[in-house]
Design an enzyme around this catalytic site. Structure first.
Site, PDB file in Angstrom:
ATOM      1  N   LYS A  73      -0.149   2.159 -10.525  1.00  0.00           N
ATOM      2  CA  LYS A  73       1.195   1.192 -10.013  1.00  0.00           C
ATOM      3  C   LYS A  73       1.767   0.202 -11.216  1.00  0.00           C
ATOM      4  O   LYS A  73       0.960  -0.160 -11.792  1.00  0.00           O
ATOM      5  CB  LYS A  73       0.895   0.392  -8.767  1.00  0.00           C
ATOM      6  CG  LYS A  73       2.169  -0.378  -8.146  1.00  0.00           C
ATOM      7  CD  LYS A  73       1.588  -0.958  -6.808  1.00  0.00           C
ATOM      8  CE  LYS A  73       2.975  -1.540  -6.408  1.00  0.00           C
ATOM      9  NZ  LYS A  73       2.524  -2.314  -4.799  1.00  0.00           N
ATOM     10  N   SER A  99       5.285  -1.350  -0.646  1.00  0.00           N
ATOM     11  CA  SER A  99       5.872  -1.093  -2.024  1.00  0.00           C
ATOM     12  C   SER A  99       5.213  -0.105  -2.887  1.00  0.00           C
ATOM     13  O   SER A  99       5.907   0.435  -3.910  1.00  0.00           O
ATOM     14  CB  SER A  99       5.797  -2.433  -2.666  1.00  0.00           C
ATOM     15  OG  SER A  99       4.258  -2.681  -2.857  1.00  0.00           O
ATOM     16  N   SER A 117       1.432  -3.039   1.759  1.00  0.00           N
ATOM     17  CA  SER A 117       2.239  -1.947   0.566  1.00  0.00           C
ATOM     18  C   SER A 117       1.211  -0.974   0.190  1.00  0.00           C
ATOM     19  O   SER A 117       1.733  -0.056  -0.613  1.00  0.00           O
ATOM     20  CB  SER A 117       2.262  -2.871  -0.577  1.00  0.00           C
ATOM     21  OG  SER A 117       3.610  -3.639  -0.554  1.00  0.00           O
TER      22      SER A 117
END
Lengths: 482, 95, 479
Positions: A76, A151, A175
């Protein structure tokens, strides 16, 4: 080959059926072909990935390979990665090449894993649809009209679309779990303090926790073994003995007491999600578990509490982005204050600014007690609810999200509707308890449904056991959109 | 609780984010909605509850007092917007 | 109207740790810009603070030295404001629960003792520096200082004059150096004072509106700034005006204070507990352990000097103005017991004077306590006069003859004539040659006595033991 489990990849590498360089090249090719459509990656750097693959091949040849050596992992873009552009999905950091590695990145590097690319995400992890990214939205591989969640939307998409064998995510209010649910993959947010936050760009420090996202619970266990561990650079990192998160995977579930919070099975959950969850619970009963109704009376307050605490911490955490030492600086400005105001106004997107303003307000003079302290008190009540519930059950289950993936653009103009997609997930961040999502079927428009499994502190091995036994009995996690 | 446009501007000022009149008006609508949601907290009596700042009740670990960092100025300043003579440059600071 | 000045001080003492409060960067002064600024000090995205044990230890030492309460837990909080020398956009400080709570400092002004109460002392990080040399109309930021540990020591508004404020600041300055928590270098900014000043009509209780004067980096500036500020406030009030609460800066060149910012544009700092740092717990066992390492404190030593050595309160306080001086005194006295006053006079006089003159520290004094004691012993046993001792002292200071006291006395022929028969002979000679003065004295002219002494001393080039000469002369004239 792209559907293989981490264990299978590892075996192929060990048996020299494929080299890490070849495996990495295959995934890079796939990313090159499919990413323009999905937009799951912000940065792909073939040169850096292949250098790591070659080093992994040497480790394998030297007999020094571990379970993840040579396997590509998507990181990420919230994890600072030395020599890589690390944007956090923001224009503010669109030119930020990190001069240092996050604790998590170091652990993957030491394990010989290959960083296959940096995944797209909601800006500064603020969002539930990946639409707040400066780098544009990500598509849900099951339905390109749908959001992947957020997210960690890029990570979920990358795993679901088989662009990477596994990925890392971070979870402040859901997320990891919400995009895992929406993309039909597995993801776990461990107990707060198990995964180092050093180098993980902070959104809300007391809630943020990194975790793995993968195709199965078994893969998650292997990834957790690498990701967790004490980091002296993070004051909130816990000093605990290392544990093997795969140790209990094979345990039968007979006698397992599953708590079902009545507040999570109330109005708000859509019919299609409810059907899938009920079927999953039936499966668990077949596996010998019993279900018990429990109550979390303060759970409905998790969202308001979360939207005080997370923005408050974020407003302060994001003050460092001022255009002085790194990151975006406005092209034209007047005095110093103007430089700050313009750089921040230009560098941050609308959602991030909105949350900074909420946070600034709740911390400001005269409002602190009414909002911030109030929310911290409720945070304790919510945690106490869970502790009470665990006196009656071993684990808590419910839906990860109230609905299946919504359409791109459907909620982007309505922050409150967007916030409510974390209605079931944010409590685990407030309490710091571990929670995960696994795929348990499909709802409307054939979009995936996730089962939310919440455990007591440090019960990751048990949760993974609970998830794995279900995945042995069913095949939802093996379904692929591609 | 009612927010006004001037509240929004004051917060934006505190947060050092430039905001124009239209943006402030638009933001006001959204923040008002969010604060309506947040206000639901006030229904619960929490007078006897201690605030919870951290998920774990652990205490601060201390680092030994030792220098462990070396000079990496060149690397760190390679990503800076504007530097000169080893300094980060900003518009004139007036004290 | 009679006005009373009310002063409280906030002192920022940089703690003498090797590394910064939240990072492993060096705190050494004077390095090239930004070479001691790590990813943590630069507030790169993702970095986190970890607390330096040495900083906490020093805070505890201060707390114990002033009789304060050590809070456990204490909490770190974020003070949010934007400034280019503050990389995170917030300063990590302590707000609601500081590490040190309460305590007292005793000061002496004009021979009167006074107690100044401490409110608190809390740990925080220093900011970087903005350099205002012109870089094409821009300022340069150096973050080497950012993250240096500070102990902010806050007093109650217990001082009533600039003299009291200076006395307090000096005592505190000596204390932090005495217990080894701060080098006290005011030029380098290791010890900085902010003064809160207000005035009120004499005899009233209610505090007046205060102004804070920032960054006073010398005792002289502290005194002048307070004096100016008090005058300014009194003038405004006497003209019927009102004081505006504000932060002011002292301009040493113009000897005046001026507005830096008013309360209206003061920041809303939005303090909240730093989620990156956990509650700081300090076990009693650690406090006890630190207590063991503390030296005898200045106040205790002052009291001991007065009670055990019968020194005056003034002498005792001068000798304890630094630990080095007090240690020097103790070491000298050890060699020459029972001569405390003599030792004190020489250390406060010749030694301090010479050190000041040459601008060197006590630790670099060319004469060791043992050497000084050897010199004073020669005064004490009558070998040399006090005046001759000064000559010997000078030679020793300059390193002559291996600083050997006896060798210098010998070489310079400074030995005092203490032999009774020799002195008697001298006295007889002088009396014989000055019949008129002898007659004068016997007729009641006391002055003639001194003149006769002068003659005798002159005849021996000042080497005769003056006490013996005095006694012998008296015997001859009166006997």
């Amino acid at each position: 080959m792209f559907n293989a489990s981490l264990k299978q990849f590892s075996l192929q590498l060990a048996e020299k059926k494929i080299s890490s360089t070849e495996l990495t090249t295959e995934f890079l090719k796939r990313i090159k072909a499919l990413n323009p459509e999905y937009n799951a990656f912000i940065t792909v750097n073939e040169e850096l990935s292949l250098a790591q693959a070659r080093a992994a091949d040497q480790m394998i040849a030297a007999g020094q390979a571990g379970p993840l050596t040579g396997i590509p992992i998507a990181q990420k873009d919230i994890f600072c990665t030395k020599g890589w552009l690390t944007t956090c999905g923001s224009k503010m950091l669109s030119n930020f090449v990190s001069p240092y590695d996050a604790g998590v990145i170091e652990r993957f590097n030491q394990a010989g894993a290959v960083n296959i690319g940096k995944t797209n995400m909601d800006e500064f992890a603020m969002g539930s649809s990946n639409e707040t990214s400066f780098y544009g939205p990500v598509k849900n591989p099951w339905d390109h009209a749908a959001v992947p969640g957020g997210s960690s939307g890029g990570a979920a998409c990358a795993v679901a679309a088989r662009l990477s064998p596994a990925a890392t995510g971070t979870d402040t209010g859901g997320s990891i779990r919400q995009p895992a649910a929406l993309c039909g993959i597995s993801g776990i947010k461990p107990t707060y303090g198990l995964v180092s936050r050093y180098g993980m760009i902070a959104f809300a420090s007391s809630l943020d926790q990194g975790g793995p996202m993968a195709k199965s619970a078994e893969d998650l266990a292997l990834l957790l073994n690498i990701m967790t561990g004490f980091d002296p650079r993070d004051s909130t990192s816990l000093q605990r003995n290392a544990e093997d998160y795969a140790r209990d995977l094979q345990k039968p579930l007979a006698g397992l007491r599953i708590g079902l919070p009545k507040e999570y099975f109330a109005e708000g959950m859509s019919k299609d999600v409810e059907n899938a969850i009920e079927k999953a619970l039936d499966e668990y009963r077949k596996l010998g578990a019993q279900t018990i109704e429990v109550s979390l009376p303060n759970a409905p307050l998790a969202i308001p509490v979360y939207y005080v605490l997370a923005p408050a911490e974020a407003s302060s955490n994001l003050s460092r982005f001022d255009g002085v030492r790194y990151g975006h600086r406005a092209k034209s400005y007047g005095d110093l204050a103007d430089m700050y105001r313009k750089s921040r106004a230009e560098g941050f997107g609308a959602e991030v600014k909105r949350r900074i303003l909420i946070g600034t307000y709740v911390l400001s003079h005269g409002y602190y007690d009414a909002y911030y302290i109030k929310a911290q008190k409720l945070r304790r009540l919510i945690a106490q609810d869970f502790t009470e519930a665990y006196k009656q059950c071993d684990i808590i289950m419910g839906p990860t999200t109230p609905t299946v993936a919504f359409n791109l653009g459907e909620k982007s103009g309505d922050p409150i509707q967007m916030y409510l997609s974390d209605i079931y997930t944010s409590a685990a961040n407030l309490t710091g308890m571990p929670a995960m999502s696994i795929p348990v079927g499909f709802g409307d428009k054939n979009r995936p449904v996730g089962l939310h499994i919440i455990g007591n502190y440090f019960s990751e091995a048990q949760m993974l056991n609970v998830a794995h036994q279900y995945q042995l009995a069913t095949g939802w996690h093996l379904q692929s959109p591609v | 609780m009612t927010l006004s446009v001037s509240d929004v501007k004051r917060i934006a000022d505190l947060a050092y984010i430039e905001i124009d009149e239209d943006e402030a008006k638009e933001t006001l609508i959204q923040l008002s909605g969010i604060f309506n949601l947040i206000e639901t907290m006030q229904a619960v009596d929490t007078s006897a509850v201690e605030p919870m700042s951290h998920a774990q009740s652990v205490t601060q670990r201390l680092r030994e007092d030792a220098v462990t960092e070396t000079d990496q100025r060149e690397l760190y300043q390679s990503i800076a917007p504007q530097v000169e003579a080893g300094l980060y440059l900003v518009p004139q600071v007036i004290e | 109207m009679q006005w009373e000045i009310v002063i409280g001080l906030e002192v920022h003492a940089q703690l003498s740790t090797q590394s910064k409060i939240f990072s492993g960067s060096s705190t050494a002064y004077g390095a090239a810009p930004n070479t001691q600024a790590s990813v943590i000090d630069l507030a790169l995205p993702g970095v986190l603070p970890v607390l330096n044990k040495g900083a906490v230890e020093r805070a505890i030492k201060l707390g114990l030295s002033v009789g304060a309460k050590i809070n456990s837990p204490s909490i770190f909080a974020r003070k949010n404001y934007f400034y280019p020398d503050l990389p995170k956009g917030y300063q990590i400080s302590q707000y609601e629960l500081p590490v040190v709570q309460g305590g007292n400092i005793h000061i002496q002004v004009d021979g009167t003792e006074k107690n100044i109460r401490l409110t608190r002392a809390h740990l925080e990080e220093d900011a970087g520096k903005s350099l205002h040399e012109d870089f094409h109309g821009m300022s340069g930021i150096d973050l080497n200082r950012a993250g240096t540990p500070l102990l902010e020591i806050v007093s109650e508004p217990d001082m009533r004059s600039s003299a009291e404020a200076v006395a307090y600041a000096k005592i505190l300055h000596a204390l932090v150096r005495w217990i080894g928590i701060c080098d006290g270098n005011m030029q380098e900014g290791s010890f900085r004072c902010d003064a809160n000043v207000s005035v009120r009509p004499h005899g009233t209780e209610k505090l007046g509106t205060r102004c804070e004067i920032k960054n006073l980096n010398s005792f002289r500036f502290l005194e002048k700034a307070i004096d100016y500020e008090a005058r300014r406030q009194i003038e405004i009030l006497e003209d019927g005006g009102a004081i505006r609460q504000e932060t002011r800066l002292y301009d040493a060149n113009k000897d005046e204070t001026r507005t830096m910012r008013t309360k209206e544009d003061a920041n809303d700092y939005r303090y909240f507990p730093d989620p990156d740092l956990l509650p700081l717990e300090i076990p009693q066992s650690w406090i006890d352990q630190i207590k063991q390492t503390l030296p005898e404190l200045p106040q205790a030593r002052r009291d001991r000097y007065v009670s055990a050595f019968a020194l005056s309160a003034y002498d005792a306080s001068v000798l304890t103005s630094s630990r080095e001086m007090a240690d020097y005194f103790d070491a000298t006295l050890k060699q020459l017991p029972a001569q405390a006053k003599l030792c004190a006079n020489w250390i406060m006089g010749e030694i301090s004077g010479q050190l000041n003159k040459e601008g060197i520290e006590m630790t670099a004094c060319p004469i060791t306590p043992a050497q000084l004691a050897a010199l004073l012993a020669r005064i004490n046993d009558g070998t040399i006069s006090g005046k001759a001792a000064k000559t010997v002292f000078e030679s020793m200071w300059n390193g002559e003859l291996g600083k050997n006291v006896d060798a210098i006395i010998e070489a310079k022929g400074l030995k005092q004539i203490s032999d009774d028969s020799a002195i008697e002979k001298l006295v007889d000679q002088v009396l014989a040659a000055n019949a008129q003065q002898v007659a004068d004295y016997r007729n009641g002219k006391e002055k003639a006595f001194n003149s006769l002494i002068g003659q005798i001393m002159k005849a021996t080039q000042g080497k005769a033991n003056p006490a013996q000469v005095n006694a012998m002369l008296k015997k001859k004239l009166d006997g």
